[in-house]
Scaffold this active site. Structure first.
Site, PDB file in Angstrom:
ATOM      1  N   ASP A   5       0.858  -1.193   0.000  1.00 19.38           N
ATOM      2  CA  ASP A   5       0.000   0.000   0.000  1.00 19.38           C
ATOM      3  C   ASP A   5       0.889   1.237   0.000  1.00 19.38           C
ATOM      4  O   ASP A   5       2.039   1.190   0.456  1.00 19.38           O
ATOM      5  CB  ASP A   5      -0.923   0.016   1.221  1.00 19.38           C
ATOM      6  N   HIS A  64      -5.654   6.397   7.444  1.00 25.49           N
ATOM      7  CA  HIS A  64      -4.968   5.504   6.525  1.00 25.49           C
ATOM      8  C   HIS A  64      -3.466   5.540   6.823  1.00 25.49           C
ATOM      9  O   HIS A  64      -2.900   6.587   7.114  1.00 25.49           O
ATOM     10  CB  HIS A  64      -5.195   5.936   5.078  1.00 25.49           C
ATOM     11  N   ASP A 117      -2.349  -0.591   6.623  1.00 28.39           N
ATOM     12  CA  ASP A 117      -3.299  -1.016   5.598  1.00 28.39           C
ATOM     13  C   ASP A 117      -2.811  -2.257   4.856  1.00 28.39           C
ATOM     14  O   ASP A 117      -3.610  -3.119   4.474  1.00 28.39           O
ATOM     15  CB  ASP A 117      -3.560   0.125   4.606  1.00 28.39           C
TER      16      ASP A 117
END
Length: 241
Positions: free
Chosen positions: A7, A154, A159
């Site tokens: 990610d 986030h 993630d």
């Protein structure tokens, strides 16, 4: 089979508009088991992070000021990923940013992601398995009972770790769920998902556990099964198994 669940976080939404990567997080799977190896790096993008992006990931310009630029971490990052299948949620977004960074780097060793890695898009996979439903990471965590209670903002490494659990659950397991009764609740899109059950978080199975026993039907059992299907078809019409 080696896979790297990946990610990124970025300064904005479009690399064609000059936006850059500011964080990369990766975790390694070998034969569908987490190895404990990971790669994580914050990056100075050499430009301002948009206010809207900061609201999503909380990474400020001041925090990034003393971090290395992409050119300084490119070899280590790409060497970690090389030869693996990258597992990414909404892969075109992350791959597009990485390819842009590699192109700006101008290093002939690293051309683009697809020249060095395979790519598996879990968003495409989720849409095929759950058409017409929400398939962002929070929604998938609720659907597969993956604990994302720490995901207030986030973050690339967090993630990637959550996506690894979701991917394994979505494709057949390697995790063990212990569930208890609880109340389900719905939240707004983009907010932290509530747990559907009051239970324990995912517990990964030991890597040195004994192989699962596969018990196959005997010829007599298979014949009895077919006889029962014949009786059901006569009494209830055409069956679908």
């Amino acid at each position: 089979m080696r896979q790297v669940v990946l990610d990124t976080e970025t300064t904005g939404l479009d690399p064609k508009s000059g936006h850059r990567i500011i964080e990369i997080g990766c975790v390694e799977l070998v034969n569908r088991k987490l190895t404990g190896r990971h790669y994580h790096q914050y990056i100075n993008p050499q430009r301002q992070v948009e206010d809207g992006a900061i609201e999503v990931h909380g990474i400020t310009n001041e925090f990034l000021a003393d971090k290395p630029v992409f050119a300084q971490i490119a070899d280590e990052f790409m060497t970690f990923c090389e030869g693996a299948e990258l597992v990414i949620h909404n892969a075109p977004f992350d791959v597009g940013f990485i390819d842009t960074e590699l192109r700006l780097l101008g290093n002939p060793r690293w051309r683009n992601v697809n020249a060095h890695c395979g790519v598996l898009d879990t968003l495409t996979m989720a849409r095929e398995k759950h058409p017409g439903q929400k398939n962002n990471l929070d929604a998938l965590c609720k659907r597969y009972f993956v604990d994302n209670s720490q995901r207030d903002l986030h973050g690339a490494l967090l993630d990637a770790e959550i996506l690894a659990d979701v991917y394994l659950m979505m494709t057949g397991g390697q995790t063990d769920l212990v569930l208890a009764q609880g109340d389900s609740s719905e939240g707004e899109e983009g907010k932290k998902a509530e747990n559907d059950v009051a239970g324990e978080a995912i517990r990964r199975l030991s890597a040195d556990r004994a192989p699962l026993l596969v018990a196959r039907a005997t010829p007599q059992e298979a014949e009895a099964h077919q006889s029962m299907l014949g009786l059901l078809e006569k009494s209830a019409g055409k069956h679908f198994w």
